[in-house]
Enzyme design. Structure first.
Site, PDB file in Angstrom:
ATOM      1  N   LEU A  47      -0.176  44.520-100.593  1.00  0.00           N
ATOM      2  CA  LEU A  47      -0.495  43.440 -99.677  1.00  0.00           C
ATOM      3  C   LEU A  47       0.774  42.680 -99.316  1.00  0.00           C
ATOM      4  O   LEU A  47       1.650  42.454-100.159  1.00  0.00           O
ATOM      5  CB  LEU A  47      -1.512  42.485-100.307  1.00  0.00           C
ATOM      6  CG  LEU A  47      -2.936  43.027-100.424  1.00  0.00           C
ATOM      7  CD1 LEU A  47      -3.785  42.144-101.343  1.00  0.00           C
ATOM      8  CD2 LEU A  47      -3.598  43.123 -99.052  1.00  0.00           C
ATOM      9  N   ASP A 105      -9.541  35.494 -98.944  1.00  0.00           N
ATOM     10  CA  ASP A 105      -9.847  36.367 -97.813  1.00  0.00           C
ATOM     11  C   ASP A 105     -10.711  37.553 -98.224  1.00  0.00           C
ATOM     12  O   ASP A 105     -11.072  38.389 -97.396  1.00  0.00           O
ATOM     13  CB  ASP A 105      -8.565  36.863 -97.138  1.00  0.00           C
ATOM     14  CG  ASP A 105      -7.658  37.662 -98.070  1.00  0.00           C
ATOM     15  OD1 ASP A 105      -7.972  37.773 -99.276  1.00  0.00           O
ATOM     16  OD2 ASP A 105      -6.613  38.173 -97.595  1.00  0.00           O
ATOM     17  N   GLY A 132       1.178  38.472-107.376  1.00  0.00           N
ATOM     18  CA  GLY A 132       2.613  38.311-107.571  1.00  0.00           C
ATOM     19  C   GLY A 132       2.971  37.696-108.906  1.00  0.00           C
ATOM     20  O   GLY A 132       3.950  36.940-109.000  1.00  0.00           O
ATOM     21  N   ASP A 137      -1.291  31.981 -96.776  1.00  0.00           N
ATOM     22  CA  ASP A 137      -0.169  32.912 -96.914  1.00  0.00           C
ATOM     23  C   ASP A 137      -0.115  33.813 -95.680  1.00  0.00           C
ATOM     24  O   ASP A 137       0.284  34.979 -95.746  1.00  0.00           O
ATOM     25  CB  ASP A 137      -0.292  33.754 -98.185  1.00  0.00           C
ATOM     26  CG  ASP A 137       1.011  34.436 -98.584  1.00  0.00           C
ATOM     27  OD1 ASP A 137       2.060  34.073 -98.042  1.00  0.00           O
ATOM     28  OD2 ASP A 137       0.973  35.358 -99.423  1.00  0.00           O
ATOM     29  N   GLY A 181       1.348  39.235 -97.575  1.00  0.00           N
ATOM     30  CA  GLY A 181       0.775  38.059 -96.947  1.00  0.00           C
ATOM     31  C   GLY A 181      -0.648  38.362 -96.511  1.00  0.00           C
ATOM     32  O   GLY A 181      -1.294  39.300 -97.000  1.00  0.00           O
ATOM     33  N   HIS A 186       0.919  26.795 -97.282  1.00  0.00           N
ATOM     34  CA  HIS A 186       1.630  28.062 -97.512  1.00  0.00           C
ATOM     35  C   HIS A 186       1.291  28.999 -96.364  1.00  0.00           C
ATOM     36  O   HIS A 186       0.309  29.728 -96.401  1.00  0.00           O
ATOM     37  CB  HIS A 186       1.206  28.663 -98.863  1.00  0.00           C
ATOM     38  CG  HIS A 186       1.965  29.892 -99.251  1.00  0.00           C
ATOM     39  ND1 HIS A 186       2.049  30.319-100.559  1.00  0.00           N
ATOM     40  CD2 HIS A 186       2.668  30.802 -98.522  1.00  0.00           C
ATOM     41  CE1 HIS A 186       2.763  31.432-100.616  1.00  0.00           C
ATOM     42  NE2 HIS A 186       3.141  31.747 -99.385  1.00  0.00           N
TER      43      HIS A 186
END
Length: 384
Positions: free
Chosen positions: A306, A247, A219, A273, A308, A59
């Protein structure tokens, strides 16, 4: 003359072995040996390092100021080369919600360039959308959202040359069950996300064949004690995989820990992502059709959401070990074998196996990347 790689540890599918030696034969993996044969050999010496499968990013939207939605073959080639410095040797260029026309053109472009890239290998395409719902649109443009349409999907698939491997949708859309049954019968993986769906919606889609959740926790409708929602679904449904962005911004380490404990490390796929600002300085960028500001380790839309990430997959495996969420072996597995299995790519990547392309990385004991090999040849090494 036979060629061997020496290392302290080898992350093999059966477990960690070493110290030992791995033979490389014509760019393919050979046998693993505890001792070198008593003959003259060529030795690639990483004796104080660890050897792991090349990482698989299933992804990823962009890197080094290029985006898949730019519909630019040369940009995709730049991404492919640059990803070697991230430890990535296989990836799925990932689209964003857009017009049917542009998505068809992008599918054709990626399909045409698949065999031309010389860095990380394109193992297929991931269509993230456009069959989503507005409540959790993220950085997706809701003006293009709609219900799943098999004829449109077949147009995209034909344009790509048959390499769309995964498509994401919201399970509460009309016609999901029939669509999922059809595309999964065609060996396309369905992932669920950008959704306000209920546990029941998600379960019905999984029964139809969906098997992955898009960037877990992000999401999607959160966990509530009266309606478990999408997060409740990914934590409770069996035999499903969850993408996870580690992250430190998208998911709190404690939430990531809960997922790993509940689903098992073998059902969590580390992904990035990543968008076009990955590998680039802070500043203003574009994700799809939206302006994005990159600073302090995040990519955010103007309203602060945010958009990505700028995460490198080599950083994700180090993070989960540093956070105490996984062993080095588990971390490597979650960024190589698990993503490959979740996208039905484990026949070509994700593990060190005799006869496979010798795509592997060299790690230091602190989980930092030392080097990346493609087809048995060193293609990236950290500057000393």
């Amino acid at each position: 003359m036979r060629t061997f790689v020496s290392a302290t540890k080898f992350f093999l599918k059966s477990g960690v072995k070493g110290p030992g030696y791995l033979e490389i034969v014509d760019g393919k993996f050979g046998e693993y040996f505890s001792n070198l044969p008593e003959e003259e050999v060529t030795l690639i010496d990483h004796s104080d390092k660890w050897i792991a499968p090349g990482l698989v990013d299933t992804h990823i939207h962009g890197y080094m100021n290029h985006d898949v939605m730019d519909n630019d073959a040369e940009g995709i080639k730049v991404m492919s080369e640059a990803l070697l410095a991230c430890g990535v040797t296989s990836f799925l260029p990932t689209t964003l919600t857009s017009s049917k026309k542009l998505l068809k053109e992008v599918a054709a472009t990626v399909g045409s360039v698949q065999k031309e890239v010389t860095g990380a290998k394109i193992q297929g395409i991931y269509f993230e959308g456009p069959f989503f719902t507005e409540e959790y649109k993220g950085a997706q443009n809701p003006s293009y959202f709609g219900d799943p349409d098999i004829e449109t999907f077949h147009e995209w698939q034909e344009a790509s040359g048959g390499i769309i491997k995964k498509i994401a949708l919201a399970p509460e859309r009309e016609g999901v069950k029939k669509f999922v049954e059809q595309v999964t019968s065609e060996s396309v993986v369905v992932s669920l996300g950008h959704s306000n769906g209920t546990l029941e919606d998600a379960a019905e889609a999984v029964e139809a064949g969906a098997s992955v959740f898009v960037h877990a926790f992000n999401g999607m409708r959160g966990l509530n004690h009266r309606e478990p929602g999408m997060v409740g679904a990914l934590l409770s449904l069996r035999d499903v995989f969850s993408e996870l962005i580690c992250d430190g911004h998208h998911v709190h380490p404690s939430a990531a820990s809960i997922l790993m404990e509940k689903a098992g490390h073998d059902h969590v796929a580390l992904i990035t992502d990543c968008m076009m600002a990955g590998g680039m300085p802070d500043g203003d960028y574009i994700l799809g059709e939206f302006p994005v500001v990159v600073k302090e380790g995040t990519a955010r839309m103007q309203e602060g959401n945010l958009a990505g990430s700028i995460l490198k997959l080599k950083e994700a495996i180090k993070n989960v070990v540093d956070w105490g969420l996984a062993t080095p072996e588990q971390a490597v597995m979650m960024a190589s074998l698990v993503p490959a299995i979740s996208c039905k790519l484990d026949d070509v990547c994700g593990m060190i196996k005799k006869g496979r392309d010798a795509d592997f990385i060299v790690l230091n004991p602190d989980m930092t990347l030392e080097a990346t090999y493609l087809d048995g040849k060193q293609r990236y090494a950290i500057s000393k």
